[in-house]
Design a protein around this motif. Structure first.
Motif, PDB file in Angstrom:
ATOM      1  N   ASP A   1     116.170  83.789  76.536  1.00 39.07           N
ATOM      2  CA  ASP A   1     115.812  84.268  75.205  1.00 39.07           C
ATOM      3  C   ASP A   1     115.988  83.159  74.189  1.00 39.07           C
ATOM      4  OD1 ASP A   1     118.530  84.053  74.763  1.00 39.07           O
ATOM      5  OD2 ASP A   1     118.903  86.181  75.203  1.00 39.07           O
ATOM      6  N   GLY A   2     115.705  83.509  72.946  1.00 38.80           N
ATOM      7  CA  GLY A   2     115.774  82.488  71.904  1.00 38.80           C
ATOM      8  C   GLY A   2     117.158  81.946  71.675  1.00 38.80           C
ATOM      9  N   ALA A   3     118.203  82.751  71.998  1.00 39.94           N
ATOM     10  CA  ALA A   3     119.573  82.302  71.743  1.00 39.94           C
ATOM     11  C   ALA A   3     120.041  81.308  72.799  1.00 39.94           C
ATOM     12  CB  ALA A   3     120.513  83.513  71.700  1.00 39.94           C
ATOM     13  N   THR A   4     119.606  81.501  74.040  1.00 42.53           N
ATOM     14  CA  THR A   4     120.035  80.615  75.142  1.00 42.53           C
ATOM     15  C   THR A   4     118.823  80.116  75.891  1.00 42.53           C
ATOM     16  OG1 THR A   4     120.281  82.516  76.596  1.00 42.53           O
ATOM     17  CG2 THR A   4     122.258  81.779  75.401  1.00 42.53           C
ATOM     18  N   PRO A   5     118.037  79.203  75.324  1.00 42.54           N
ATOM     19  CA  PRO A   5     116.832  78.724  75.997  1.00 42.54           C
ATOM     20  C   PRO A   5     117.165  77.886  77.233  1.00 42.54           C
ATOM     21  CG  PRO A   5     117.262  77.425  74.047  1.00 42.54           C
ATOM     22  CD  PRO A   5     118.263  78.544  74.037  1.00 42.54           C
ATOM     23  N   HIS A   6     116.413  78.084  78.303  1.00 37.63           N
ATOM     24  CA  HIS A   6     116.521  77.300  79.525  1.00 37.63           C
ATOM     25  C   HIS A   6     115.119  76.856  79.931  1.00 37.63           C
ATOM     26  CE1 HIS A   6     120.468  79.172  79.562  1.00 37.63           C
ATOM     27  NE2 HIS A   6     120.831  78.386  80.574  1.00 37.63           N
ATOM     28  N   ALA A   7     115.079  75.852  80.782  1.00 39.35           N
ATOM     29  CA  ALA A   7     113.811  75.401  81.352  1.00 39.35           C
ATOM     30  C   ALA A   7     113.921  75.407  82.865  1.00 39.35           C
ATOM     31  CB  ALA A   7     113.463  74.009  80.856  1.00 39.35           C
ATOM     32  N   LEU A   8     112.895  75.897  83.543  1.00 44.09           N
ATOM     33  CA  LEU A   8     112.865  75.972  85.002  1.00 44.09           C
ATOM     34  C   LEU A   8     111.792  75.003  85.504  1.00 44.09           C
ATOM     35  CD1 LEU A   8     113.127  79.088  87.221  1.00 44.09           C
ATOM     36  CD2 LEU A   8     111.246  77.498  87.616  1.00 44.09           C
ATOM     37  N   ILE A   9     112.190  74.094  86.386  1.00 43.60           N
ATOM     38  CA  ILE A   9     111.282  73.125  86.990  1.00 43.60           C
ATOM     39  C   ILE A   9     111.046  73.545  88.440  1.00 43.60           C
ATOM     40  CG2 ILE A   9     110.880  70.701  87.556  1.00 43.60           C
ATOM     41  CD1 ILE A   9     112.865  69.968  85.374  1.00 43.60           C
ATOM     42  N   GLN A  10     109.781  73.776  88.781  1.00 40.71           N
ATOM     43  CA  GLN A  10     109.412  74.176  90.141  1.00 40.71           C
ATOM     44  C   GLN A  10     108.615  73.048  90.786  1.00 40.71           C
ATOM     45  OE1 GLN A  10     107.549  78.017  90.521  1.00 40.71           O
ATOM     46  NE2 GLN A  10     106.500  77.423  92.406  1.00 40.71           N
ATOM     47  N   ILE A  11     109.050  72.658  92.008  1.00 39.72           N
ATOM     48  CA  ILE A  11     108.419  71.564  92.733  1.00 39.72           C
ATOM     49  C   ILE A  11     107.821  72.133  94.022  1.00 39.72           C
ATOM     50  CG2 ILE A  11     108.767  69.301  93.815  1.00 39.72           C
ATOM     51  CD1 ILE A  11     111.241  69.020  91.965  1.00 39.72           C
ATOM     52  N   THR A  12     106.505  71.986  94.197  1.00 40.93           N
ATOM     53  CA  THR A  12     105.803  72.564  95.342  1.00 40.93           C
ATOM     54  C   THR A  12     105.299  71.456  96.268  1.00 40.93           C
ATOM     55  OG1 THR A  12     105.085  74.378  93.913  1.00 40.93           O
ATOM     56  CG2 THR A  12     103.951  74.134  96.013  1.00 40.93           C
ATOM     57  N   ASP A  13     105.507  71.646  97.555  1.00 40.97           N
ATOM     58  CA  ASP A  13     105.091  70.658  98.569  1.00 40.97           C
ATOM     59  C   ASP A  13     103.586  70.819  98.832  1.00 40.97           C
ATOM     60  OD1 ASP A  13     104.711  68.987 100.646  1.00 40.97           O
ATOM     61  OD2 ASP A  13     106.028  70.009 102.068  1.00 40.97           O
ATOM     62  N   VAL A  14     102.794  69.741  98.561  1.00 41.23           N
ATOM     63  CA  VAL A  14     101.359  69.750  98.856  1.00 41.23           C
ATOM     64  C   VAL A  14     101.008  68.627  99.826  1.00 41.23           C
ATOM     65  CG1 VAL A  14     100.717  70.839  96.681  1.00 41.23           C
ATOM     66  CG2 VAL A  14     100.878  68.343  96.798  1.00 41.23           C
ATOM     67  N   THR A  15     102.010  68.173 100.591  1.00 45.64           N
ATOM     68  CA  THR A  15     101.797  67.035 101.487  1.00 45.64           C
ATOM     69  C   THR A  15     100.741  67.358 102.537  1.00 45.64           C
ATOM     70  OG1 THR A  15     104.101  66.414 101.162  1.00 45.64           O
ATOM     71  CG2 THR A  15     102.942  65.383 103.010  1.00 45.64           C
ATOM     72  N   ALA A  16     100.894  68.513 103.158  1.00 42.51           N
ATOM     73  CA  ALA A  16      99.954  68.878 104.230  1.00 42.51           C
ATOM     74  C   ALA A  16      98.535  69.012 103.686  1.00 42.51           C
ATOM     75  CB  ALA A  16     100.408  70.197 104.871  1.00 42.51           C
ATOM     76  N   ALA A  17      98.411  69.654 102.497  1.00 39.21           N
ATOM     77  CA  ALA A  17      97.082  69.820 101.912  1.00 39.21           C
ATOM     78  C   ALA A  17      96.458  68.467 101.595  1.00 39.21           C
ATOM     79  CB  ALA A  17      97.167  70.677 100.660  1.00 39.21           C
ATOM     80  N   SER A  18      97.283  67.524 101.110  1.00 39.25           N
ATOM     81  CA  SER A  18      96.776  66.192 100.784  1.00 39.25           C
ATOM     82  C   SER A  18      96.303  65.469 102.042  1.00 39.25           C
ATOM     83  CB  SER A  18      97.867  65.392 100.085  1.00 39.25           C
ATOM     84  OG  SER A  18      97.419  64.089  99.812  1.00 39.25           O
ATOM     85  N   HIS A  19      97.099  65.631 103.132  1.00 38.02           N
ATOM     86  CA  HIS A  19      96.681  64.997 104.388  1.00 38.02           C
ATOM     87  C   HIS A  19      95.368  65.601 104.862  1.00 38.02           C
ATOM     88  CE1 HIS A  19     100.065  62.461 104.657  1.00 38.02           C
ATOM     89  NE2 HIS A  19     100.987  63.391 105.011  1.00 38.02           N
ATOM     90  N   ARG A  20      95.251  66.941 104.765  1.00 36.10           N
ATOM     91  CA  ARG A  20      94.015  67.583 105.192  1.00 36.10           C
ATOM     92  C   ARG A  20      92.811  67.101 104.368  1.00 36.10           C
ATOM     93  NH1 ARG A  20      97.399  72.153 105.500  1.00 36.10           N
ATOM     94  NH2 ARG A  20      96.627  72.884 103.468  1.00 36.10           N
ATOM     95  N   GLU A  21      93.028  66.958 103.054  1.00 38.80           N
ATOM     96  CA  GLU A  21      91.938  66.492 102.187  1.00 38.80           C
ATOM     97  C   GLU A  21      91.499  65.080 102.549  1.00 38.80           C
ATOM     98  OE1 GLU A  21      91.124  65.618  97.442  1.00 38.80           O
ATOM     99  OE2 GLU A  21      92.909  66.755  98.057  1.00 38.80           O
ATOM    100  N   ARG A  22      92.492  64.202 102.848  1.00 37.07           N
ATOM    101  CA  ARG A  22      92.161  62.819 103.220  1.00 37.07           C
ATOM    102  C   ARG A  22      91.371  62.775 104.526  1.00 37.07           C
ATOM    103  NH1 ARG A  22      94.684  59.667 106.568  1.00 37.07           N
ATOM    104  NH2 ARG A  22      96.563  60.932 106.544  1.00 37.07           N
TER     105      ARG A  22
END
Length: 780
Positions: free
Chosen positions: A112-133
């Motif tokens: 909320d506005g009183a206690t702001p936080h930030a969430l960082i999400q990291i997603t693995d796209v290694t396999a998709a990148s290999h498939r695209e290459r």
């Protein structure tokens, strides 16, 4: 997952089970959450990360896109979502096998506005990148295989037109070895091909080719080859390339040539004729239609839309007569009947309605065939308008020539008549002044003769006004002031049965006009209006401003476009029919009874207004009254002078110390002028022409104060020229001109030049005495 912080929503082991990395930051950018997936990928345990910032763990990110995104997330609130993709080298992570992890990063504000936080999400796209290459490599391999095996010649060109790639079919087509074409300009193959040059400019500019183009190429041995070329542009930053596919059409062209050489079969000829007819139907600028004998429209060509704005759906199924001008219905029906019974119709003309309500003229050619009418209509509207304009111009020319001829005649008559009247009026005045009061009969006879002479003088002035030969003395004028000042005069003249109303507009344009002649014109119109209202009625005098545009000028003779002040005189009288309106300005034309009018009133108004650079328009209908509008050109940049009544008191007499030279070729007029000037006390010299006058001035030793000369003199030297030569001899000489018909001697466009003094014939004793005295008393 180890979590610290005030928000209980962030607690729990659920994040450790996610197949993605999770980092939670507090408002000070400190890490308060670090899940198990991220601990494995980063080789950093949660305990070593909690309480630290991302900048401390990864200093190279301190000023990068990730740091900026974190600040935006904490400042924007929970409603905002931002996604950022970062290369693994920027945010170094490893797969479970130890290889480089390719990932996407998403940053989301939470809390909320009183206690702001930030969430960082990291997603693995290694396999998709290999498939695209792998897919891209396979696609490139397939593309290369297609290009290499394609039967058509394929060339890849750079932006300069140099060949970067040529497939085996291209080498074979042009007779080169596979590697010989690379690096050579494509112009080597397509020399002197304007079609290709234009297409190449379009391709490089980024525009697509509307269709493949045919070109003639030159093989290595110089032989020609006909090719169909398709091409498109693509880029591999920072360079531009184009791929061209060239298809061999030599056989097709040979077949086409052979086909054209063959004798056409009947079916082919019919097909070609039908195609030509269809093409003519579609492309013709003339309107075409097919209709039944009852006038129902069956088909129309596209020209109806172009010329009349009607679509095919608007016309098909409706009667052709719905669109014919009402005045042309009868002749159209008659012509349709004749067409059905007889041969084709040639050049039948009628008018058809445009979608906007206007009408255009068509000239028809039509034939009946198997119960249908086939017709072609050519638009002849412009020709009709030009013919009408030519007829109008010819009519205006004939009218102008007639009026000019009558004007010369009336001007000449007025000149001679004024000289005669001068003798009559002058001698009657002498008789009147010297006749004793008794006997009364003689006195009345003289007065009656004077009345007749004055009426004759007014008639000649009207003749001069009509012929545009009267001397005008224009000056800046306020029309509202003039109309207001005429109220009493109009009331006395028109009598009690006519109700006079004035409607004076504000800010009426100023004009430059002779006020006396304008008053006469308005008075003439008012008297005509009174005579048209036999039982009385209303007379309205209005002032207004108007702008006459090119369209108005095109339909009215002798009018200049521009701004005008307008005086309108409207009555509630009997009005005039069309035939009368056409002749209303002709001299001596009148609808009044014999003896009730001269027919010069409106002619005088017309001539005066035209001489003043203006325009007159009459609107009238039977039993609806008449409106006459006088348009006078707007005067720019002059002050308005008030109209001041002339002082008509008899001036003091002259003296023998003042000498006047009288120059007049008419002996009787000269005799009268000399007599009254001597009677006034002046010393008088006289001459009958310019030569005699100049000799008198040269021989005369004493002073000569004033030259009183007629304008029209014999001997080839007129009064104006005489005055110029006389002032060369005697610079102090003052001049007064007189005339019964001024022509253009001392006037320019019908107006007296500045400083010129003129008295018109016939003048009276008092008028001449007053003018002479006023001129002599002027300061040099």
């Amino acid at each position: 997952m180890a979590i610290s912080g005030p928000d209980p929503r962030l607690h729990g082991a659920v994040f450790d089970d996610l197949d993605c990395g999770i980092i939670v930051l507090d408002a000070q950018h400190r890490i308060v959450g670090w899940n198990a997936w991220l601990a494995i990928a980063s080789r950093l345990e949660a305990a070593d990360c909690i309480g630290k910032t991302v900048d401390e763990l990864f200093p190279h990110l301190r000023h990068g896109r990730l740091a900026s995104a974190i600040r935006e997330a904490l400042e924007s609130g929970a409603s905002s979502v931002m996604s950022h993709s970062l290369h693994s080298a920027v945010f170094p992570l490893r797969t479970h096998t130890g290889g480089v992890l390719i990932h996407n990063v998403s940053i989301r504000p939470v809390g909320d506005g009183a206690t702001p936080h930030a969430l960082i999400q990291i997603t693995d796209v290694t396999a998709a990148s290999h498939r695209e290459r792998i897919l891209r490599e396979r696609q490139n391999a397939r593309y290369n295989a297609v290009v290499e095996s394609a039967p058509d010649a394929i060339l890849t060109l750079d932006a300069e037109g140099l060949i970067q790639l040529a497939n085996p079919a291209a080498a074979l087509e042009f007779g080169y070895e596979p590697g010989e074409l690379v690096g050579r300009p494509v112009s080597l193959l397509l020399a002197d091909q304007p079609e290709w040059d234009a297409a190449w400019r379009t391709i490089i500019a980024g525009g697509p080719l509307a269709r493949p183009i045919d070109v003639m190429a030159r093989r290595k041995d110089g032989s020609p080859s006909y090719l169909e070329v398709s091409a498109s542009r693509w880029s591999s930053e920072p360079q531009l390339f184009a791929t061209a596919i060239l298809r061999d059409v030599n056989e097709r062209r040979a077949a086409e040539e052979a086909l054209r050489a063959l004798n056409q079969t009947l079916e082919q000829r019919v097909a070609e004729r039908t195609a030509d007819r269809d093409r003519m139907w579609r492309l013709s600028s003339d309107v075409m239609l097919v209709a039944r004998y009852d006038s129902t429209i069956m088909a129309v060509n596209p020209a109806w839309m172009t010329l009349f704005g009607w679509r095919e759906a608007d016309l098909v199924g409706r009667s052709l007569r719905e669109f014919v001008h009402p005045d042309d219905i009868a002749t159209t029906v008659t012509d349709e009947g004749q067409l059905i019974r007889g041969p084709k119709t040639l050049r039948f003309e009628n008018r058809y309605r445009h979608r906007d309500g206007s009408y255009r003229w068509l000239s028809w050619t039509a034939v009946p065939e198997q119960g249908l009418i086939h017709a072609v209509g050519r638009d002849v509207t412009d020709e009709k308008q030009q013919a009408l304009a030519l007829a109008r111009a010819e009519d205006q020319l004939r009218q102008a020539q007639k009026m000019e001829a009558v004007g010369h005649l009336t001007g000449g008559v007025a000149h001679d008549f004024n000289n005669l009247l001068q003798v009559v009026v002058g001698n009657l005045e002498i008789l009147q002044r010297n006749l004793k009061a008794e006997p009364a009969r003689l006195q009345r006879a003289v007065e009656n003769a004077m009345t007749g002479a004055r009426r004759a003088a007014v008639l000649t002035q009207r003749l001069l006004a009509f012929s545009r030969r009267q001397p005008l003395a224009p000056r800046p004028l306020d029309l509202n002031q003039l109309v207001h000042g005429m109220s009493d005069l109009l009331s006395r003249t028109l009598g009690e049965t006519v109700r006079i109303e004035t409607v004076l507009a504000d800010d009426v344009y100023r004009v430059e006009v002779d006020p006396n002649q304008l008053e006469n014109a308005i008075l003439n119109l008012a008297v005509n209006a009174r005579d048209a209202m036999l039982q009385g009625g209303a007379l309205t005098i209005e002032t207004a401003n108007a702008q006459l545009d090119d369209h108005y000028v095109g339909t009215n003779a002798e009018v200049t476009p521009g701004q005008y002040a307008v005086i309108s005189v409207t009555d509630t009288g009997t009005g005039m029919d069309r035939e009368t309106l056409i002749r209303v300005f002709e001299p001596f034309f009148t609808t009044k009874e014999v003896g009730k009018g001269t027919g010069l009133g409106l002619s005088m108004v017309y001539g005066f207004v035209k001489q003043s650079g203006g325009h007159v328009k009459v609107y009238s209908e039977i039993d609806q009254g008449t409106t006459v509008r006088i348009y006078l050109p707007r005067l720019m940049g002059e002050t308005i002078e008030e109209i001041v009544a002339e002082d008509l008191q008899e001036p003091p007499p002259g003296s023998r110390s003042e000498t006047i030279l009288v120059v007049e070729d008419d002996d009787d007029v000269r005799m009268y002028s000399v007599e009254i000037l001597r009677e006034l006390g002046y010393r008088v010299l006289e001459a009958h022409d310019s030569a005699s006058a100049l000799r008198l001035l040269e021989r005369q030793e004493g002073r000569v104060d004033l030259l009183f000369s007629d304008i029209v003199l014999p001997g080839g030297v007129n009064g104006e020229q005489l005055a110029e030569r006389a002032r060369a001899v005697r610079p102090e000489l003052k001049v007064l001109f007189t005339t019964g018909y001024a022509r253009n001697a001392i006037m320019r466009d019908g107006r007296l030049e500045a400083g010129v003094e003129l008295i018109t014939k016939p003048f009276t004793y008092a008028a001449l005495a007053s003018r002479i005295r006023a001129i002599l008393d002027q300061q040099a």
